[in-house]
Design a protein around this motif. Structure first.
Motif, PDB file in Angstrom:
ATOM      1  N   MET A 107     -29.917  45.997 -19.808  1.00  0.00           N
ATOM      2  CA  MET A 107     -29.187  44.810 -19.359  1.00  0.00           C
ATOM      3  C   MET A 107     -30.102  43.795 -18.688  1.00  0.00           C
ATOM      4  O   MET A 107     -29.646  42.780 -18.184  1.00  0.00           O
ATOM      5  N   LYS A 108     -31.431  44.043 -18.629  1.00  0.00           N
ATOM      6  CA  LYS A 108     -32.322  43.153 -17.891  1.00  0.00           C
ATOM      7  C   LYS A 108     -32.229  41.722 -18.378  1.00  0.00           C
ATOM      8  O   LYS A 108     -32.203  40.780 -17.591  1.00  0.00           O
ATOM      9  N   LYS A 109     -32.157  41.534 -19.692  1.00  0.00           N
ATOM     10  CA  LYS A 109     -32.103  40.181 -20.240  1.00  0.00           C
ATOM     11  C   LYS A 109     -30.734  39.533 -20.038  1.00  0.00           C
ATOM     12  O   LYS A 109     -30.594  38.343 -20.231  1.00  0.00           O
ATOM     13  N   LEU A 110     -29.749  40.322 -19.674  1.00  0.00           N
ATOM     14  CA  LEU A 110     -28.397  39.794 -19.562  1.00  0.00           C
ATOM     15  C   LEU A 110     -27.931  39.681 -18.112  1.00  0.00           C
ATOM     16  O   LEU A 110     -26.738  39.616 -17.840  1.00  0.00           O
ATOM     17  N   THR A 111     -28.867  39.646 -17.166  1.00  0.00           N
ATOM     18  CA  THR A 111     -28.494  39.498 -15.765  1.00  0.00           C
ATOM     19  C   THR A 111     -27.813  38.158 -15.509  1.00  0.00           C
ATOM     20  O   THR A 111     -27.082  38.013 -14.524  1.00  0.00           O
ATOM     21  N   PHE A 112     -28.037  37.187 -16.393  1.00  0.00           N
ATOM     22  CA  PHE A 112     -27.380  35.888 -16.219  1.00  0.00           C
ATOM     23  C   PHE A 112     -25.861  36.022 -16.321  1.00  0.00           C
ATOM     24  O   PHE A 112     -25.121  35.203 -15.767  1.00  0.00           O
ATOM     25  N   LEU A 113     -25.385  37.063 -17.011  1.00  0.00           N
ATOM     26  CA  LEU A 113     -23.945  37.279 -17.090  1.00  0.00           C
ATOM     27  C   LEU A 113     -23.372  37.647 -15.723  1.00  0.00           C
ATOM     28  O   LEU A 113     -22.241  37.281 -15.400  1.00  0.00           O
ATOM     29  N   GLN A 114     -24.156  38.385 -14.928  1.00  0.00           N
ATOM     30  CA  GLN A 114     -23.723  38.666 -13.564  1.00  0.00           C
ATOM     31  C   GLN A 114     -23.609  37.383 -12.764  1.00  0.00           C
ATOM     32  O   GLN A 114     -22.687  37.204 -11.967  1.00  0.00           O
TER      33      GLN A 114
END
Length: 383
Positions: free
Chosen positions: A1-8
């Motif tokens: 999920m590192k690349k998708l932290t922007f979803l947080q």
């Protein structure tokens, strides 16, 4: 999920938008404050952003499913434990606080314990005559969106049982419930989220055009795992930030106000899609405070009415009325909401919810292991 932290970060921003919205409703700013009126009008779009992200996350988290009943059961337990314990506790606390508050100001509170129970079963309080998409908000009024979340999770869980055909089953159900059902009952099919068809009972949730936002998120998930990619990192980053600017303009300008994939949901779908596809090439750097805000976003979404509703009831008919209408009162409401949300996240989400999840999963593992040993023993006896 590192690349998708922007979803947080998106989740955190969405929850904060809803907090600001309810501060705006409960403490209307002075008419002379044009900037605050301009900025606050569209913060309800945070719910649309939540729904689109939920659709994507369901594709992302189930990408390695084996389609077994055990996997589906565990998945359902995790979703259940993530939402229900926190919602149950906060709803009861909110109800008690409202009873005390209404009693203090000598007013009648319209909800009873029967309404609390019905709310905790994720059944809208006025399915037959309520306005879409709320259909009679629950006692904890922000819980109306969870009625849709739980229904969407149920569809996903059932679809998972069909293994490699899960998305065929999911798509078939969506076509049946959102297109075929409304059509055969004489409705003009629409994508507008706040429209309702001539149904009664739970069919109003099943056929709600608001479900298209979850579907849009699912489609974004499919595209994320497709070969589609922007190979130039600079182009990928630029497209993502342009989509964010477009979303800001769309919701603030009021070009199409209201929930649904054709209104506030439209720019949210575009933005999530652009960021998700761009993340395959470019890794977005997210500040730690935004990740933290995303971590507590569920609690923030649920607990802030305890702050905003209570303060407005206690202060409105006092000399403080003018003061709480000033935009300077907003940071106080946000700060108090964040403080309570951080406590809720620690004690209810990380504490209660995780404990409920772990206990149920251990029971499932125990019975699954016991059943497997029993089957192995029967096989050995046959041999």
């Amino acid at each position: 999920m590192k690349k998708l932290t922007f979803l947080q970060a998106f989740r955190g921003i969405a929850a904060l938008m809803v907090v600001i919205l309810h501060s705006r409703i409960n403490y209307p700013t002075n008419e002379s404050s044009l900037i605050s009126n301009w900025l606050f009008n569209a913060n309800g779009s945070g719910v649309d952003l939540f729904f689109v992200i939920s659709g994507f996350i369901m594709v992302y988290t189930t990408r390695n499913t084996d389609g077994t009943f055990l996997y589906t059961t565990k998945f359902a337990v995790k979703r259940f434990a993530r939402i229900v314990p926190v919602y149950l506790v906060v709803s009861i606390i909110f109800y008690i606080v409202m009873l005390i508050t209404y009693g203090y100001i000598n007013a009648d509170y319209k909800f009873g314990w029967n309404d609390v129970v019905k709310s905790l079963m994720f059944i809208p309080l006025d399915l037959n005559n309520g306005n879409a998409p709320f259909f009679g908000s629950p006692v904890l009024h922000v819980g109306w969106s969870l009625n849709y979340e739980l229904y969407f999770y149920l569809i996903i869980c059932i679809s998972l049982l069909f293994k490699k055909f899960r998305w065929v089953v999911f798509s078939s159900w969506i076509a049946f419930s959102l297109l075929f059902l409304p059509y055969i009952f004489g409705n003009d099919v629409t994508l507008i989220g706040f429209q309702r068809y001539n149904f009664s009972s739970y069919l109003n949730i099943i056929t709600s055009p608001l479900i298209w936002e979850f579907v849009a998120g699912v489609v974004i998930g499919w595209l994320y795992f497709s070969p589609l990619q922007i190979h130039n990192p600079l182009v990928a980053r630029s497209i993502a930030w342009i989509s964010a600017a477009f979303a800001f303009w769309w919701i603030v300008s009021g070009v199409h106000s209201g929930v649904g994939v054709t209104h506030w949901g439209f720019p949210m779908v575009i933005m999530v899609f652009c960021f998700v596809i761009a993340s395959k090439t470019y890794e977005f750097t997210v500040p730690k405070w935004l990740i933290w805000l995303g971590d507590i976003s569920f609690s923030l979404y649920l607990v802030h009415p305890i702050v905003t509703d209570t303060a407005s009831l206690l202060l409105w008919d006092t000399p403080a009325r003018v003061a709480i209408q000033d935009p300077s009162f907003l940071p106080l409401m946000v700060a108090l909401s964040l403080a309570i949300a951080s406590l809720s996240h620690h004690y209810l989400e990380k504490g209660l919810s995780n404990k409920v999840r772990d206990v149920i999963l251990k029971k499932i593992e125990f019975f699954s292991s016991k059943n497997k040993k029993h089957k192995d023993k029967e096989t050995d006896n046959v041999k």
